[in-house]
Write a protein that holds these residues in place. Structure first.
Motif, PDB file in Angstrom:
ATOM      1  N   UNK A 146     118.021  59.121   1.353  1.00 30.17           N
ATOM      2  CA  UNK A 146     117.481  58.142   0.411  1.00 30.17           C
ATOM      3  C   UNK A 146     117.062  56.877   1.168  1.00 30.17           C
ATOM      4  N   UNK A 147     115.760  56.644   1.338  1.00 35.00           N
ATOM      5  CA  UNK A 147     115.317  55.472   2.107  1.00 35.00           C
ATOM      6  C   UNK A 147     115.459  54.180   1.317  1.00 35.00           C
ATOM      7  N   UNK A 148     115.535  53.077   2.059  1.00 40.18           N
ATOM      8  CA  UNK A 148     115.644  51.767   1.413  1.00 40.18           C
ATOM      9  C   UNK A 148     114.319  51.336   0.801  1.00 40.18           C
ATOM     10  N   UNK A 149     113.214  51.821   1.338  1.00 40.85           N
ATOM     11  CA  UNK A 149     111.888  51.469   0.831  1.00 40.85           C
ATOM     12  C   UNK A 149     110.999  52.690   0.778  1.00 40.85           C
ATOM     13  N   UNK A 150     109.685  52.462   0.845  1.00 36.21           N
ATOM     14  CA  UNK A 150     108.729  53.564   0.758  1.00 36.21           C
ATOM     15  C   UNK A 150     108.287  54.096   2.115  1.00 36.21           C
ATOM     16  N   UNK A 151     108.796  53.511   3.205  1.00 35.70           N
ATOM     17  CA  UNK A 151     108.441  53.982   4.534  1.00 35.70           C
ATOM     18  C   UNK A 151     109.100  55.335   4.778  1.00 35.70           C
ATOM     19  N   UNK A 152     108.292  56.344   5.072  1.00 35.08           N
ATOM     20  CA  UNK A 152     108.831  57.696   5.237  1.00 35.08           C
ATOM     21  C   UNK A 152     109.332  57.971   6.647  1.00 35.08           C
ATOM     22  N   UNK A 153     108.942  57.170   7.612  1.00 34.69           N
ATOM     23  CA  UNK A 153     109.339  57.430   8.996  1.00 34.69           C
ATOM     24  C   UNK A 153     110.855  57.515   9.169  1.00 34.69           C
ATOM     25  N   UNK A 154     111.649  56.612   8.558  1.00 42.29           N
ATOM     26  CA  UNK A 154     113.109  56.736   8.706  1.00 42.29           C
ATOM     27  C   UNK A 154     113.663  58.023   8.100  1.00 42.29           C
ATOM     28  N   UNK A 155     113.032  58.518   7.057  1.00 42.45           N
ATOM     29  CA  UNK A 155     113.484  59.759   6.432  1.00 42.45           C
ATOM     30  C   UNK A 155     113.220  60.934   7.374  1.00 42.45           C
ATOM     31  N   UNK A 156     112.031  60.949   7.943  1.00 42.51           N
ATOM     32  CA  UNK A 156     111.677  62.014   8.887  1.00 42.51           C
ATOM     33  C   UNK A 156     112.664  62.036  10.072  1.00 42.51           C
ATOM     34  N   UNK A 157     112.966  60.827  10.593  1.00 45.33           N
ATOM     35  CA  UNK A 157     113.882  60.733  11.725  1.00 45.33           C
ATOM     36  C   UNK A 157     115.285  61.189  11.329  1.00 45.33           C
ATOM     37  N   UNK A 158     115.779  60.734  10.177  1.00 41.56           N
ATOM     38  CA  UNK A 158     117.127  61.098   9.733  1.00 41.56           C
ATOM     39  C   UNK A 158     117.247  62.603   9.507  1.00 41.56           C
ATOM     40  N   UNK A 159     116.221  63.219   8.965  1.00 45.45           N
ATOM     41  CA  UNK A 159     116.252  64.660   8.742  1.00 45.45           C
ATOM     42  C   UNK A 159     116.386  65.404  10.065  1.00 45.45           C
ATOM     43  N   UNK A 160     115.632  64.962  11.078  1.00 46.59           N
ATOM     44  CA  UNK A 160     115.735  65.596  12.384  1.00 46.59           C
ATOM     45  C   UNK A 160     117.116  65.454  12.991  1.00 46.59           C
ATOM     46  N   UNK A 161     117.706  64.258  12.885  1.00 48.55           N
ATOM     47  CA  UNK A 161     119.045  64.024  13.424  1.00 48.55           C
ATOM     48  C   UNK A 161     120.094  64.861  12.702  1.00 48.55           C
ATOM     49  N   UNK A 162     119.989  64.924  11.373  1.00 45.42           N
ATOM     50  CA  UNK A 162     120.941  65.711  10.600  1.00 45.42           C
ATOM     51  C   UNK A 162     120.801  67.196  10.911  1.00 45.42           C
ATOM     52  N   UNK A 163     119.566  67.663  11.036  1.00 43.96           N
ATOM     53  CA  UNK A 163     119.346  69.063  11.388  1.00 43.96           C
ATOM     54  C   UNK A 163     119.962  69.418  12.726  1.00 43.96           C
ATOM     55  N   UNK A 164     119.852  68.510  13.700  1.00 43.80           N
ATOM     56  CA  UNK A 164     120.450  68.755  15.012  1.00 43.80           C
ATOM     57  C   UNK A 164     121.975  68.814  14.927  1.00 43.80           C
ATOM     58  N   UNK A 165     122.584  67.922  14.130  1.00 46.41           N
ATOM     59  CA  UNK A 165     124.033  67.930  13.989  1.00 46.41           C
ATOM     60  C   UNK A 165     124.501  69.208  13.306  1.00 46.41           C
ATOM     61  N   UNK A 166     123.818  69.630  12.270  1.00 46.40           N
ATOM     62  CA  UNK A 166     124.200  70.867  11.584  1.00 46.40           C
ATOM     63  C   UNK A 166     124.040  72.074  12.507  1.00 46.40           C
ATOM     64  N   UNK A 167     123.012  72.063  13.353  1.00 47.73           N
ATOM     65  CA  UNK A 167     122.870  73.128  14.346  1.00 47.73           C
ATOM     66  C   UNK A 167     124.068  73.150  15.288  1.00 47.73           C
TER      67      UNK A 167
END
Length: 312
Positions: A146-167
């Motif tokens: 859930x981003x703080x604003x409408x900028x999608x870049x932090x969401x894209x980055x967080x998804x990648x980091x979370x995916x790596x941790x789950x891997x």
């Protein structure tokens, strides 16, 4: 209107539910019904056996909305219902098991389907050793980015980091746009654990990630404590909590859809939370982006040991 083996009456199909504003096309109730009927082969496997909370917009998305948990007595008797416990009583939820139910709900101006993360009340429901049933044991775990604003870049980055941790934890995961501002990361489970165990594990995963990136990520539930950091929300992993269903429509201009995607699509230049609408979401569904993932449910025991080792 024909839906499977039933004929379902849809009243006022020309009623506008999504006004054409800011360059977005106009969509009617009939358009909504047509979309749900077309996407049914991909959506129904994500809904069967799951209690639903229905987001109703009888006067369109610009009018008042209400969230329906209890199934009205006026609904046809062929629609599946399931009574689940709540504090001080029970709730009789609608369960969507077939295309006729899906068409009926859309015809009632149900725009968005919010599903439980567990299944119940059908032949696959089974008694647990502790006296509970499958309703108490989710087979999905969801991280809501859930981003703080409408900028999608932090969401894209967080998804990648979370995916790596789950891997690293050797947990399969799948990515989904929300049709709103963020993304969901979904982990299939064996339904061996109850909701408290699953939410505790999800919280520990989120805390681990936030601790590694404290300037960008947070698990703070209060908005005033988040600042401009992205919120790793795990609260949907609780009993009677819901998450938007894959392929459900969101009540926003242009009728965007919450769509499953492949992890590789995260890096595409035009990728975003509202990338697909009722005009093209079925095309994305046909690519089978979650192929083989949802059938690989895991117990959390081994992942818990790996997480504890990472956390020291």
């Amino acid at each position: 209107m024909r839906a499977g083996r039933r004929t379902v009456e849809v009243r006022r199909p020309a009623k506008v539910l999504f006004p054409g504003v800011d360059g977005h096309p106009e969509y009617t109730k009939g358009d909504l019904v047509d979309y749900y009927r077309a996407v049914a082969p991909f959506l129904l496997p994500q809904l069967r056996g799951r209690p639903l909370m229905l987001e109703m917009h009888p006067d369109g998305i610009d009018g008042p909305r209400f969230l329906r948990k209890n199934t009205p007595e006026s609904y046809p008797d062929w629609i599946t219902r399931v009574e689940v416990p709540k504090e001080g009583g029970t709730v009789c939820h609608t369960v969507c098991d077939d295309s006729a139910t899906l068409v009926h709900l859309a015809g009632q101006a149900c725009v968005t389907l919010h599903r439980w993360l567990s299944r119940t009340g059908l032949p696959h429901s089974r008694l647990r050793p502790n006296g509970g049933t499958s309703i108490d044991h989710p087979d999905r775990m969801v991280f809501d980015l859930d981003p703080a604003g409408d900028d999608f870049a932090p969401v894209r980055e967080a998804a990648g980091l979370l995916g790596e941790l789950l891997d690293a934890l050797r947990l399969p995961s799948a990515l989904m746009t929300t049709g709103s501002r963020g993304l969901h990361v979904v982990v299939p489970l064996t339904d061996r654990h109850d909701f408290d165990e699953v939410r505790r594990f999800a919280r520990d995963v989120a805390d681990t990630l936030a601790s590694a990136h404290p300037d960008r990520l947070t698990t703070a539930a209060r908005k005033k404590d988040r600042g401009d950091r992205l919120y790793l929300d795990v609260q949907r992993n609780g009993y009677a909590q819901t998450a938007v269903a894959p392929y459900t429509v969101r009540a926003r201009p242009g009728a965007p859809v919450a769509v499953p995607v492949a992890w590789e699509q995260l890096d595409e230049p035009d990728f975003g939370p509202r990338r697909w609408t009722i005009a093209d979401a079925v095309d994305q569904a046909r690519t089978n982006p979650w192929a083989g993932v949802m059938s690989r449910g895991r117990a959390l025991g081994p992942a818990r040991r790996r997480l504890d080792a990472l956390r020291g």
